[in-house]
Design a protein around this motif. Structure first.
Motif, PDB file in Angstrom:
ATOM      1  N   GLN A  33      53.024  48.227 -39.151  1.00  0.00           N
ATOM      2  CA  GLN A  33      51.769  47.324 -38.888  1.00  0.00           C
ATOM      3  C   GLN A  33      51.242  47.548 -37.601  1.00  0.00           C
ATOM      4  N   HIS A  34      51.948  47.846 -36.465  1.00  0.00           N
ATOM      5  CA  HIS A  34      51.768  48.096 -35.092  1.00  0.00           C
ATOM      6  C   HIS A  34      50.583  49.393 -35.117  1.00  0.00           C
ATOM      7  N   ARG A  37      47.275  48.686 -36.685  1.00  0.00           N
ATOM      8  CA  ARG A  37      46.281  48.168 -35.988  1.00  0.00           C
ATOM      9  C   ARG A  37      45.666  49.009 -34.740  1.00  0.00           C
ATOM     10  N   ARG A  41      41.508  50.497 -34.518  1.00  0.00           N
ATOM     11  CA  ARG A  41      40.768  50.209 -33.246  1.00  0.00           C
ATOM     12  C   ARG A  41      40.047  51.762 -32.919  1.00  0.00           C
ATOM     13  N   GLN A 134      52.199  54.082 -41.741  1.00  0.00           N
ATOM     14  CA  GLN A 134      50.760  54.077 -41.510  1.00  0.00           C
ATOM     15  C   GLN A 134      50.071  55.313 -42.298  1.00  0.00           C
TER      16      GLN A 134
END
Length: 290
Positions: A33-34, A37, A41, A134
């Protein structure tokens, strides 16, 4: 008057501290999840990752997709846009997995991000799981976009039976996972983050040319086909051709078949070897930082 002596609790042991930590799998899911994110960005990277295979498909479909331009054995010809779609799916997977991780991890290491992570309880396995997770999510979204554009803009017929989609699922999953762990392993090759692009990009570019991504694989020289067979991109592209091209097209393959068994074996081998190499060579610090 009675005084009480405060009791001193023993310091928790290493095992006790470890027992309170989430499992490596849970940490890996959190890290996924990190990483997502962080990826979102970076808007320029997002645009490039999603646009590159679509733009390349558009270029090849325009250059080679004129009237009468078809590929395949007589009676089973397909438009060039349909032939190049499997290669674009394969190259998209390689870009989002191998190339992306090999360069981004080298940059994180060079900038000290990995050195700071080393001081946290995050194990290497959870960090790698986060990166692989990811890549799987981003690659799935990228592939879905590419297939949608191919079907809606270039009228490329998509498979209409479950068997082909099952083949697509395992080829895509193995190819993406293998590319991700190999990217983690290869990230230790560049000595600095600045040199990562110069080291990684030529490797990917050469593999694209020899693996049947930009050209029809069966027209490449025999020695080039042999070299390509040692690398997973060739098998990933071939597996995707078996999904999106008619069965008769396998007669044009050098082996005369889709070789699903060999494709699975090669991709699993790269997945396992990539995990072993990544575990042995992964570094939190730069080469010149001890």
């Amino acid at each position: 008057m009675t005084t009480t002596t405060p009791t001193t609790r023993p310091a928790p042991t290493t095992a006790a501290r470890a027992a309170r930590l989430p499992s490596p799998l849970a940490l890996g899911l959190w890290r996924t999840q990190h990483e997502l994110r962080l990826f979102v960005r970076e808007r320029d990277a997002v645009v490039f990752v999603f646009a590159y295979p679509v733009v390349m498909l558009a270029i090849f479909a325009t250059v080679f997709g004129g009237p009468g331009e078809v590929y395949g054995p007589p009676g089973d010809e397909v438009p060039f846009s349909q032939y190049f779609l499997p290669g674009m799916v394969a190259t998209g997977v390689v870009l989002t997995s191998f190339q992306s991780l090999a360069m981004s991890i080298a940059v994180e290491r060079d900038e000290g991000g990995l050195k700071r992570l080393r001081g946290t309880p995050l194990p290497v396995s959870s960090y790698v799981l986060g990166k692989v997770g990811q890549v799987l999510v981003v690659s799935l979204a990228q592939t879905a976009l590419l297939l949608a554009v191919a079907a809606l803009v270039y009228d490329v017929p998509l498979p209409d039976d479950a068997g082909r989609w099952l083949t697509f699922a395992w080829v895509w999953a193995l190819g993406t996972a293998a590319g991700a762990v190999c990217g983690v392993a290869f990230s230790s090759v560049p000595r600095t983050g600045r040199s990562a692009q110069a080291v990684v990009t030529p490797v990917v570019l050469v593999l694209q040319f020899v693996s049947g991504v930009f050209f029809m694989f069966h027209v490449l020289p025999g020695w080039m086909q042999t070299v390509a067979s040692f690398f997973p991109l060739k098998w990933l592209a071939q597996g995707m051709r078996s999904v999106f091209l008619p069965d008769a097209a396998r007669a044009v393959e050098p082996s005369g078949s889709w070789q699903h068994g060999t494709t699975a074996l090669v991709l699993v081998a790269y997945l396992v070897v990539g995990l072993v190499v990544a575990a042995r060579t992964f570094r939190w610090r730069r080469h010149d930082d001890g």
